[in-house]
Design an enzyme around this catalytic site. Structure first.
Site, PDB file in Angstrom:
ATOM      1  CG  ASP A 104      33.440 -42.853 -26.901  1.00  0.00           C
ATOM      2  OD1 ASP A 104      32.601 -42.329 -27.387  1.00  0.00           O
ATOM      3  OD2 ASP A 104      34.535 -43.134 -26.352  1.00  0.00           O
ATOM      4  CD  GLU A 165      30.918 -40.549 -21.727  1.00  0.00           C
ATOM      5  OE1 GLU A 165      30.879 -39.868 -20.381  1.00  0.00           O
ATOM      6  OE2 GLU A 165      30.530 -42.000 -21.996  1.00  0.00           O
TER       7      GLU A 165
HETATM    8 ZN   LIG Z   1      27.311 -42.899 -22.908  1.00  0.00          ZN
END
Ligand SMILES: [Zn+2]
Length: 413
Positions: A104, A165
């Site tokens: 992401d 993340e």
């Molecule tokens: Zn990163």
């Protein structure tokens, strides 16, 4: 360099991967995979599956359960995630390594920053080029070199690519911890600094929301019957900010206040959002105690209730023990590739914190050299495309050849 003649053919093999890697990096950068863009994450995952097919690994796509977040209106809303990708090879091998990075980015589907652009012949600007699509390609190249070498048989590997993340890996944390417990050491592919410096010790971090409820009333007709959630939120903000300097080096940053509406209404809802960074476990526990006291104080206000959501998602990652031994070993390997490997502490955090909390020594900035991440100036240095793949390939081949430092070998009981 002569020291590594037995690894040299596969390090040299990587040179021919430059053009293909650059092409992929550009096309992957142009696919929006903001954490909330589930369709974009699906597209990105399809690209990764195609690219990783050459590794001939066991492959899984893992659904993540929804989590909850406090919406701006104070309601609790579900948070959806993309899927985790897991590639696995030779789980029974004597040495096991976990390679991780996220697919992401921080750039939402409506961000104006959507396409890559060459700034000069060695600098590519684009969403995710450093953080961390370049890291995914570094994993692919390094494993591809390893798999072509005779040293592959001595090492088993797992790759985890997570979709969340950039919002704290709340959805994928359990999978990261589970995989970390099965490995001997971890290699994580956040970008290195432009000059190649790696991140050493990292602070821990928590994101919190305080949901405050009061009582609505007409500002003109019955002002005194109202209980303002906004005023309580302001009190809360000042108390939280007042904790700075009182809990070791911990920092408390108020990021946002949601709430209120027309000025002729006493507002009944507010949400205070803040981030806390801590250097060690003591600071974390003290910070938790202090936040609990703030909540209690706000709850003593007449007609007001306050409730805390969120938690420390990242524990601090100290530079000591096996992690330090791993860095020193990689510095040696870098030296033999003419790379000067240095590291420095940072207040930032990443999944390297999660792996460390699960007991896995790891280096978390083995990705490309670059900078200005999380901005539309994000860039990578293209001469690091193969350079960083060579470093990782050497680490993997050395480990596969049984040349791990003693500190990283499994302790026999
Ligand atoms: Zn990163």
């Amino acid at each position: 360099m002569t020291k590594y003649t037995k690894f040299q053919p596969w390090l040299d093999w990587l040179d021919q991967r430059y053009d293909e890697t650059l092409d992929r990096l550009k096309s992957w950068s142009a696919i929006n995979s903001g954490t909330g863009n589930i369709e974009g994450l699906d597209r990105m995952r399809a690209e990764i599956l195609t690219a990783f097919a050459e590794l001939d690994a066991q492959t899984r796509e893992i659904d993540l359960p929804d989590t909850e977040a406090v919406a701006p209106d104070g309601s609790i809303a579900p948070v959806r995630y993309g899927k985790v990708l897991h590639f696995s090879k030779r789980p029974q091998a004597p040495v096991r390594v976990l390679l991780c990075i996220h697919y992401d980015t921080v750039f939402a589907i409506d961000s104006p920053f959507q396409t890559p652009r060459l700034i000069d012949e060695n600098t590519l600007n684009g969403p995710g080029v450093a953080d961390a699509k370049g890291g995914i390609l570094t994993i692919l190249n390094a494993l591809s070199a390893l798999e072509r070498s005779p040293f592959a048989n001595g090492i088993g590997w797992d790759v985890i690519l997570n979709p969340d993340e950039e919002t704290g890996s709340i959805g994928s944390a359990a999978i990261l911890a589970e995989q970390a417990r099965a490995a001997d050491f971890g290699m994580l592919y956040e970008p290195a600094l432009e000059d190649g410096t790696l991140a050493g010790a990292r602070k821990g971090s928590g994101n919190f929301s305080i949901r405050i409820k009061g009582r609505a009333a007409h500002a003109g007709r019955e002002f005194h019957a109202g209980r303002s959630a906004m005023v309580a939120a302001s009190d809360c903000v000042m108390r939280l900010d007042g904790l700075n300097g009182k809990v070791g080096k911990a920092t408390f940053n108020i990021g946002k206040i949601d709430g209120g509406g027309p000025v002729n209404v006493v507002p009944d809802t507010a949400v205070v959002r803040f981030n806390v960074r801590v250097s060690n476990h003591d600071e974390r526990h003290q910070a938790e105690d202090e936040i609990a006291k703030v909540i209690m104080a706000i709850n003593t206000r007449d007609g007001i209730t306050a409730e805390l959501h969120g938690r420390f998602g990242r524990a601090p990652k100290p530079m000591a023990g096996k992690t330090l031994a791993l860095f020193e070993w990689v510095r040696e390997l870098g030296h033999d590739l003419d790379l000067d490997i240095a590291w420095k502490a940072t207040g930032g955090c990443c999944d390297g914190n999660n792996l460390a909390e699960a007991g896995l020594p790891n280096i978390d900035t083995l990705g490309l050299r670059g900078g200005l991440i999380h901005s539309d100036q994000e860039f990578v240095k293209l001469d690091s495309l193969i350079e960083r793949a060579r470093l990782s390939a050497l680490i993997l081949m050395k480990a596969g050849a049984g040349d791990l430092p003693d500190a990283l070998k499994k302790t026999e009981i």
